[in-house]
Design a protein around this motif. Sequence first.
Motif, mmCIF file in Angstrom:
data_model
loop_
_atom_site.group_PDB
_atom_site.id
_atom_site.type_symbol
_atom_site.label_atom_id
_atom_site.label_comp_id
_atom_site.label_asym_id
_atom_site.label_seq_id
_atom_site.Cartn_x
_atom_site.Cartn_y
_atom_site.Cartn_z
ATOM 1 N N TRP B 279 26.965 108.883 87.680
ATOM 2 C CA TRP B 279 28.409 109.158 87.610
ATOM 3 C C TRP B 279 28.697 110.626 87.923
ATOM 4 O O TRP B 279 29.639 110.951 88.649
ATOM 5 C CB TRP B 279 28.917 108.770 86.213
ATOM 6 N N THR B 282 28.873 111.182 91.509
ATOM 7 C CA THR B 282 30.163 110.796 92.113
ATOM 8 C C THR B 282 31.260 111.786 91.743
ATOM 9 O O THR B 282 32.284 111.881 92.415
ATOM 10 C CB THR B 282 30.618 109.389 91.680
ATOM 11 N N ALA B 283 31.053 112.499 90.641
ATOM 12 C CA ALA B 283 32.032 113.497 90.201
ATOM 13 C C ALA B 283 31.756 114.824 90.885
ATOM 14 O O ALA B 283 31.682 115.875 90.243
ATOM 15 C CB ALA B 283 31.981 113.648 88.681
ATOM 16 N N GLY B 284 31.605 114.795 92.207
ATOM 17 C CA GLY B 284 31.377 116.020 92.975
ATOM 18 C C GLY B 284 30.164 116.786 92.499
ATOM 19 O O GLY B 284 30.178 118.021 92.435
ATOM 20 N N ASP B 285 29.105 116.039 92.143
ATOM 21 C CA ASP B 285 27.885 116.681 91.647
ATOM 22 C C ASP B 285 28.174 117.629 90.486
ATOM 23 O O ASP B 285 27.613 118.727 90.429
ATOM 24 C CB ASP B 285 27.174 117.445 92.775
ATOM 25 N N SER B 286 29.051 117.206 89.610
ATOM 26 C CA SER B 286 29.315 118.034 88.424
ATOM 27 C C SER B 286 28.009 118.219 87.654
ATOM 28 O O SER B 286 27.165 117.333 87.607
ATOM 29 C CB SER B 286 30.369 117.364 87.530
ATOM 30 N N ARG B 287 27.858 119.398 87.101
ATOM 31 C CA ARG B 287 26.583 119.749 86.484
ATOM 32 C C ARG B 287 26.439 119.248 85.054
ATOM 33 O O ARG B 287 25.358 119.249 84.487
ATOM 34 C CB ARG B 287 26.396 121.269 86.512
ATOM 35 N N ALA B 288 27.558 118.864 84.443
ATOM 36 C CA ALA B 288 27.486 118.396 83.058
ATOM 37 C C ALA B 288 28.757 117.630 82.748
ATOM 38 O O ALA B 288 29.805 117.888 83.339
ATOM 39 C CB ALA B 288 27.356 119.594 82.101
ATOM 40 N N ALA B 289 28.639 116.664 81.846
ATOM 41 C CA ALA B 289 29.839 116.007 81.343
ATOM 42 C C ALA B 289 30.423 116.902 80.263
ATOM 43 O O ALA B 289 29.702 117.563 79.527
ATOM 44 C CB ALA B 289 29.494 114.634 80.782
ATOM 45 N N TYR B 290 31.747 116.963 80.200
ATOM 46 C CA TYR B 290 32.366 117.767 79.152
ATOM 47 C C TYR B 290 33.715 117.165 78.812
ATOM 48 O O TYR B 290 34.471 116.799 79.715
ATOM 49 C CB TYR B 290 32.566 119.216 79.595
ATOM 50 N N GLY B 291 34.021 117.055 77.540
ATOM 51 C CA GLY B 291 35.339 116.561 77.159
ATOM 52 C C GLY B 291 35.488 116.531 75.647
ATOM 53 O O GLY B 291 34.765 117.224 74.921
ATOM 54 N N THR B 297 31.745 109.495 77.783
ATOM 55 C CA THR B 297 32.395 109.796 79.065
ATOM 56 C C THR B 297 33.388 108.693 79.448
ATOM 57 O O THR B 297 34.523 108.984 79.832
ATOM 58 C CB THR B 297 31.333 109.991 80.160
#
Lengths: 465, 465
Positions: B279, B282-291, B297
């Motif tokens: 995932w 697909t999220a522009g190669d985001s380096r970490a999930a954050y929220g 997620t």
Amino acid sequence: MDVSAYIQANREQFFADLKEWLAIPSISGNPAHHADVGRSAEWLAAHLRGLGWPTVEVWPTGTPDGPGLPAVFAEWPAEDPDAPSVVVYGHHDVQPVEPLEEWDTDPFTPTERGDSLYARGASDDKGQVFFHTLGVRAGMAAAGSGAPPVTIKLLVEGEEESGSVHFADLLRERRDRLACDAIVISDTTMWSADVPSMCTGMRGLTEAEVSLYGPSTDLHSGSFGGAVPNPLHAMAELLARLHDERGRVTLPGFYDDVVPLTDEERELFARLPFDEAAWLRTAGDSRAAYGEAGYSTLERVWARPTAEVNGMWGGHTGPGGKTIVPREAHAKLSFRLVAGQEPVKVQEAFRQWVAAHTPEGIRAEVRVPGGGVRPCFSPIDSAGVKAARRAMERAFGKEILFTREGGSGPEADLADILEAPLIFVAVGLDEDRIHAPNEKVEMPLLLKAAEAAAHLWDELATALR
Amino acid sequence: MDVSAYIQANREQFFADLKEWLAIPSISGNPAHHADVGRSAEWLAAHLRGLGWPTVEVWPTGTPDGPGLPAVFAEWPAEDPDAPSVVVYGHHDVQPVEPLEEWDTDPFTPTERGDSLYARGASDDKGQVFFHTLGVRAGMAAAGSGAPPVTIKLLVEGEEESGSVHFADLLRERRDRLACDAIVISDTTMWSADVPSMCTGMRGLTEAEVSLYGPSTDLHSGSFGGAVPNPLHAMAELLARLHDERGRVTLPGFYDDVVPLTDEERELFARLPFDEAAWLRTAGDSRAAYGEAGYSTLERVWARPTAEVNGMWGGHTGPGGKTIVPREAHAKLSFRLVAGQEPVKVQEAFRQWVAAHTPEGIRAEVRVPGGGVRPCFSPIDSAGVKAARRAMERAFGKEILFTREGGSGPEADLADILEAPLIFVAVGLDEDRIHAPNEKVEMPLLLKAAEAAAHLWDELATALR
């Protein structure tokens, strides 16, 4: 004949000569006027020779990349070979004059109205260079001597209004010729015509740009919003951390090297008749003063370091909405530095601070353009400042207060390369409209300045020994 | 003949008909194709008449300002006048096809390769509208009846891919004709071909732009820096406050109306085979999930509200440095909203929050474009969702899980204006490349969907009584 009488006797010729020089449109920022800058240098050199200066030279500047604009150097040695040497700094180039239609009289047709003399360069800086030519002669006439009591080295730059791009190189090249015990700067202002004052320092400057990178592309905020780091959020958090709740900059060690204001300097600042409401009007009608807790507005602007965000951008900035998590955020910052601070140390502290406060999932880059400008400062109890203050007080017949300048300039290069303390002796006023239409100088103040300059060499001859 | 056998027997004709429809380039976003959108509506209307639908109408849309693109309405009444009514929503317009050179086969020459049917609109949304035409007939054939067990009102919009600009007006105009007990939406996706699922909600959306004003003009940071408020500092502080250290939005009352996730829904979400590393790619190669802390997620994207800064700008953003205190700072924000939240309440909370956190000396302005999009949501234990889940399970022969959509759409208007609950029945896949070159649909899934649709009317006839 005393100093004051000599100056009065030579008043008319002094202004006639100054007007001739002011008529030359020596605009360094406009290549079409570069020949005029050359003419201005030649005019000054010829004039100084005519006044009897033993050494007068026009110094070319420039690099292998291209020619620069000439400076004028003139030296009048003291009789006593052990007498101190003093460099006097000013510049003969001027600002552009646009918009021309806002001038009441032609900028290069010097015109008297009351006590004011209107012309581009009248205050910044030809008038202020010129009072020294009268001051030296008045001092020698009063002393009945053929030479000044200190060796005077007049250095009149031709590129100050276009960034002094070759000035540091020139100083390094001519370092031996410019060797001195003090540097007199005549390119600043006094508090007001009624409240004469001396500047004692200028802030330094260093700049930085920080970029924060998140996803490799802008993301749809419906599909990804709330679940990946947003570089704009990270930038807001980073920049919000730059100051604490007392308005102090939070970079570790930022204040460690700052030379604190002395109680005496604060007390003297406080005696300046400062009208905060009027100042706020000049500050773009700012609605409130705000800054580091525990300091007055003047102290904040003159003697305290700052971190200022000059620009910030990222994501969608055009019309309408675009619901994205943007890929990147950017900010440009500048730090004004005060006595004791080193630009390179602040740059390094900023790099480390950004790295320490970059959240997981965000990559940070810091770019620093150049080495910055060092602050310059002369303590009010230093020998040179005390001597110049006495000279000013003799001319103005009243107590001289102190100011500083919040901006940054090539003066720091002078102090650093020539390794001598700075002394600011100048009589420009904030209302002289330098860099604006209808620039003028107050003629009585130029004469007072000439008188102060005459006394200055006496005072420095003793003080600097 | 049972439902499945009927569908298999009519398989070839079904796809032959669908291909004919897909060959019409009904691109609503391109005025050059508006005639094709009209042809697409007429084709569908003729086809439905041919299939025996008792009422078929082409509904024009538009305002006095100009014409819109037509929708198709078809109604097949139940025999029992007390049977429930169900609106089925889809759209017959399609996305543009550029860049054409990236398509392996012509977007309007529908082409089978293995189980996939390639064409613009194959998945979004003609294929998903079309399975209903087969499903209704299969259900009636299996029941040996001349009418479905519920009154079916098929509404196929022609402007979905260009913003549904006239859709809400159309719904309001035709409200009586569209009166219903439930609305079936067939314009979303399943988790995957192997993990069939139903969507139960979409996030809402509201946007805002905030501007902070300081001095009336950019100020020299040497003369004023550190002594007046800087709008960029104020903006950074404001936006940094928008989330707390747990990633929660700090607007007062922001979460008050949020319908919390039930334990059952969280447990069902958790059973989806979610690969976070994939995932993030697909999220522009985001380096970490954050929220928001305490949520996964998927929960963050589907079922939690967000505040997202979409753009931010102010001061000097061009090349090089400019040492100013800028006059203003701007930011664009969007809030994704979930079940229970009202866009206008969030707008008002944001206005008040900005006013409460604007520092002295800064003036704030908040602009809100439009009323926003309301979230839509159907609880998993509601009668309609349970009935549709049973229908899907009968067709797929396995447990149906639940998803939601993080984005926002016109579905909320349907629920609000027609005052009926939404049921999402759809078999699109994330890998169908909707809105991209080489869009396709999985033909076996369309047939399964037709089977589910056939069972759906039986299930709803009971459940909605």
